[in-house]
Design an enzyme around this catalytic site. Structure first.
Site, PDB file in Angstrom:
ATOM      1  N   GLU A 505      28.254 -17.188 -81.762  1.00 35.33           N
ATOM      2  CA  GLU A 505      29.655 -17.600 -81.686  1.00 35.33           C
ATOM      3  C   GLU A 505      30.489 -16.327 -81.847  1.00 35.33           C
ATOM      4  OE1 GLU A 505      32.289 -21.012 -83.846  1.00 35.33           O
ATOM      5  OE2 GLU A 505      31.313 -19.561 -85.117  1.00 35.33           O
ATOM      6  N   GLU A 511      35.898 -25.175 -80.748  1.00 35.19           N
ATOM      7  CA  GLU A 511      36.016 -26.069 -81.908  1.00 35.19           C
ATOM      8  C   GLU A 511      37.374 -25.954 -82.601  1.00 35.19           C
ATOM      9  OE1 GLU A 511      32.599 -24.426 -83.959  1.00 35.19           O
ATOM     10  OE2 GLU A 511      33.864 -23.398 -85.407  1.00 35.19           O
TER      11      GLU A 511
HETATM   12  C1  NOJ Z   1      31.014 -23.595 -88.051  1.00 36.11           C
HETATM   13  C2  NOJ Z   1      30.353 -23.595 -86.719  1.00 36.11           C
HETATM   14  O1  NOJ Z   1      31.038 -22.779 -85.816  1.00 36.11           O
HETATM   15  C3  NOJ Z   1      30.287 -25.015 -86.243  1.00 36.11           C
HETATM   16  O2  NOJ Z   1      29.791 -25.064 -84.924  1.00 36.11           O
HETATM   17  C4  NOJ Z   1      29.454 -25.829 -87.199  1.00 36.11           C
HETATM   18  O3  NOJ Z   1      29.471 -27.152 -86.799  1.00 36.11           O
HETATM   19  C5  NOJ Z   1      29.997 -25.720 -88.615  1.00 36.11           C
HETATM   20  N1  NOJ Z   1      30.208 -24.372 -88.973  1.00 36.11           N
HETATM   21  C6  NOJ Z   1      29.055 -26.338 -89.630  1.00 36.11           C
HETATM   22  O4  NOJ Z   1      27.899 -25.587 -89.712  1.00 36.11           O
HETATM   23 CA    CA Z   2      32.618 -20.964 -86.425  1.00 37.16          CA
END
Ligand code: NOJ
Ligand code: CA
Length: 717
Positions: A505, A511
């Site tokens: 990431e 997100e």
């Molecule tokens: C942050 C991550 O970017 C996300 O994809 C994940 O669902 C959450 N942390 C929980 O681990």
């Molecule tokens: Ca993240």
């Protein structure tokens, strides 16, 4: 001059220092096509390098060197003892990638420096001049007075020729999940936005004038310059301090809690410092310099490494519909606690099966499940650690049943290991965790480092964690597990060496549109020029329900059109590509979902058709081992028409192009789900005109077709 060196000079005159080595200052230059590098050691024995593109200065004389062990200067008092040069022109095949063959063409100059008086240390500078820029690294040999040492500061400068436009995020030591600011370098203010980092206290406050790399810049004359690093191994990551008065950038290394930057044991070398240069923005995106500077695969047998698309029990947690945790009692930190179900736990066997069915039905290979294991009651925001054992499922997640069910349907389960940034404990748990994956047939893992790092005082981007990320890729490889890291340092091309390190990431992903007010439409036309220069990103594209998805925040919406979400499968490269939305949100748009079903994740070729950082990107990619092409065109908040000559198609063939485009009245804000789908016959002479809405995009699949298949399909005009 000894005989060997004079012979070298005889054969490769262009690289020989123009004055005798005994004299006070020395100078040399090497060039390849339009790029030239000049190195000078001045009268005080200080090395300076400068870089030129098509005869014009890009980097003015800039200093090189270090302060080690608090006060020892390793930046001056040098004389040149020896130089070496060579030219390399080779091609190699990545295990997976944007292209199936990569040309590695450079001229190398090695300069061996020795201090003229105490402490009499030596230092080697290794330069490589490529067709699209230059790179250099430092090498420390073992010396009586240099064995174990601390890098207190790296003094590398990048002195620019003006106050360039820059696309930057602040020099935070722990987070890269920022929106980009576009401004002149003189306007950089890293504290403009609140710092996202969790760990920075008074002793370690990030510099107000520091930015992270990859740093994308554009000069007033229209030259594109990208500065980053390659092969970040056993060192700390480099940020750049902006010296506003001098248009200069200076390496600013991420410290540990003592303010030390890196602990080295000679022989040692730094990562490569990279400067990619072109007057075409498309060349920046096409550059393979960073990959070329990384070591070849450390994994012998790579047949188990397979790019794939995946769905996940994930967006429902991001949007607040369900939860990772099983109970609402935050005191339950271990499997021994009394657990009272909260009724919202997403990773329950029935729900997981729903995703497996959806994946199987649509030919999507992988299913990620987050929240399957105990520990989620306490994981967030506590700098305590030891929340997870990565072994114990919650009572409603039947790991054996899921194994059986997924295998029967030919679906691959993906493990999730959120460490809550307790990397110290995770390092000790990894072998056990990977054995669980092997036992239950998980061939990949998504790791995560949300929060403040434990060991306390370390940073996500510091040397200790850099070693941790590499160790996790290595351990995963030992267990034939592919890895996708969340919240790590931004990538530096290490996926060449560890091809099981498919994605990370390390940036602000899709997100953020779920749990915050989100990222503006320009975000995705900046990312490929910045974060993605180092490697693939798990951005999680494919959201189809554009509004009213966040349970407790109905005002939130995606900052793209639906068609742009499709185009992201092409413009944001990842061999592990998520199909991120809920199965039920794909159903109303099953015709558009066809593109996601069809699109490949591994490529024989990539053409960067048009690009401008912050404005637009159009790419065409050819599916690995197949004749199919896929195009993605995206724009920022401004509508535009992308023009795509299909000259890359096989001249002899006809194809059917399926165009997934924004409707004429589409708009990311007011009408994001309006799209249209058309089919046309095309060939190598066709030029597609793709109309992109404000914040919009277009996706095209182009598949070879003959005879019957072409009947009734109109020609593209
Ligand atoms: C942050 C991550 O970017 C996300 O994809 C994940 O669902 C959450 N942390 C929980 O681990
Ligand atoms: Ca993240």
């Amino acid at each position: 001059m000894r005989l060997k060196e004079s012979l070298l000079c005889f054969f490769i005159t262009s690289i020989c220092f123009s004055t005798a080595l005994s004299q006070q200052s020395a100078e040399t230059a090497i060039s390849l096509n339009t790029i030239k590098l000049r190195l000078k050691v001045d009268q005080d024995g200080r090395p300076f390098y400068s870089v030129y593109y098509k005869g014009k200065t890009v980097i003015q004389p800039s200093r090189l060197g270090f302060i080690i062990d608090s006060s020892i200067r390793l930046d001056s008092n040098f004389q040149v003892m020896k130089t070496d040069s060579m030219t390399i022109d080779e091609t190699w095949k990545p295990v997976w990638g944007e292209v199936s063959q990569i040309r590695n063409h450079y001229k190398q100059l090695a300069v061996y420096l020795q201090q003229k008086s105490a402490p009499n240390l030596s230092l080697a500078l290794l330069f490589r001049v490529f067709e699209d820029g230059i790179a250099f690294r430092y090498e420390f040999s073992v010396q009586p007075k240099l064995k174990y040492f601390i890098v207190s500061n790296e003094e590398t400068e990048f002195n620019l020729t003006g106050d360039h436009k820059a696309f930057w995020i602040p020099g935070d030591f722990d987070s890269n999940e920022y929106l980009y600011t576009t401004s002149k370098l003189s306007e950089v203010d890293a504290w403009k936005l609140p710092m996202l980092s969790f760990g920075n206290k008074a002793e370690n406050i990030p510099d107000q004038n520091a930015v992270q790399t990859p740093l994308m810049m554009k000069t007033a004359e229209g030259l594109y310059i990208n500065i980053h690093e390659a092969a970040l191994v056993n060192y700390t990551s480099m940020q750049l301090h902006v010296n506003k008065a001098k248009h200069g950038l200076i390496a600013s290394l991420v410290p540990d809690t003592y303010g030390n930057k890196a602990y080295l044991h000679a022989p040692a070398k730094t990562p490569w410092r990279t400067i990619i240069i072109s007057d075409k923005a498309t060349d920046i995106l096409a550059s393979k310099m960073i990959l070329n500077l990384n070591e070849p695969s450390a994994i012998q047998n790579t047949s188990w490494i397979k790019p794939m698309k995946f769905v996940g029990v994930w967006w429902e947690m991001q949007t607040g519909i369900s939860s990772w945790n099983y109970t609402d009692n935050p005191d339950i930190v271990t499997r021994d606690g009394k657990m009272i179900p909260n009724g919202r736990h997403g990773a329950n066997t029935t729900n997981v099966k729903r995703y497996i069915d959806f994946a199987a039905k649509n030919g999507i290979k992988g299913v990620l499940v987050e929240g399957w294991n105990t520990g989620w009651e306490s994981w967030f925001g506590n700098w305590y650690g030891q929340h997870f054992d990565f072994v114990t499922p919650y009572p409603d997640f039947d790991i054996s049943e899921i194994e059986k069910y997924s295998k029967q349907r030919g679906v691959q389960m993906i493990m999730h290991n959120e460490t809550s940034a307790d990397a110290g404990t995770y390092y000790k748990q990894m072998d056990t965790a990977f054995k669980v994956m092997n036992k239950y047939g998980y061939n990949s893992v998504k790791t995560g480092y949300v929060g403040r790092i434990i060991p306390r005082g370390e940073h996500h981007d510091g040397q200790w964690m850099i070693n941790h990320y590499v160790a996790s890729a290595q351990k995963a490889a030992d267990h034939k597990v592919m890895i996708d890291m969340h919240e790590p340092v931004r990538p530096t091309g290490l996926h060449r060496t560890w091809p099981n390190f498919l994605a990370s990431e390390a940036s602000r992903g899709n997100e953020w549109n779920a749990f915050s007010e989100g990222s503006p439409p320009e975000h995705e036309v900046i990312l490929p020029f910045t974060r993605l220069m180092g490697g693939p990103m798990d951005y999680t594209p494919g959201i189809f329900k554009m509004k009213n998805y966040a349970k407790d925040a109905p005002q939130r919406q995606m900052h793209t059109t639906l068609a742009k979400q499709l185009a992201l499968y092409i413009t944001i490269y990842s061999p592990l590509q998520m199909v991120a939305d809920l199965p039920e949100n794909y159903e109303p748009h099953i015709d558009a979902f066809q593109f996601i079903k069809d699109v490949a994740v591994d490529w024989d070729d990539t053409k960067v058709i048009e690009a401008e950082p912050g404005d637009y990107i159009t790419l065409a990619r050819k599916e690995k081992g197949a004749g199919n092409w896929f195009i993605g065109a995206i724009t920022d908040e401004n509508s535009r028409v992308a023009s795509v000559p299909l000259a890359f198609l096989d001249k002899e063939k006809k194809y059917i192009a399926t165009i997934y485009a924004d409707e004429d009245n589409a708009d990311w804000k007011s009408n994001p789900e309006a799209y249209k789908i058309d089919k046309f016959v095309v060939d190598g002479k066709s030029v597609l005109k793709l109309k992109l809405a404000n914040g919009g995009g277009a996706a095209v699949s182009i598949m070879p077709a003959t005879g019957e298949q072409l009947k009734g399909v109109k020609a593209y005009k």
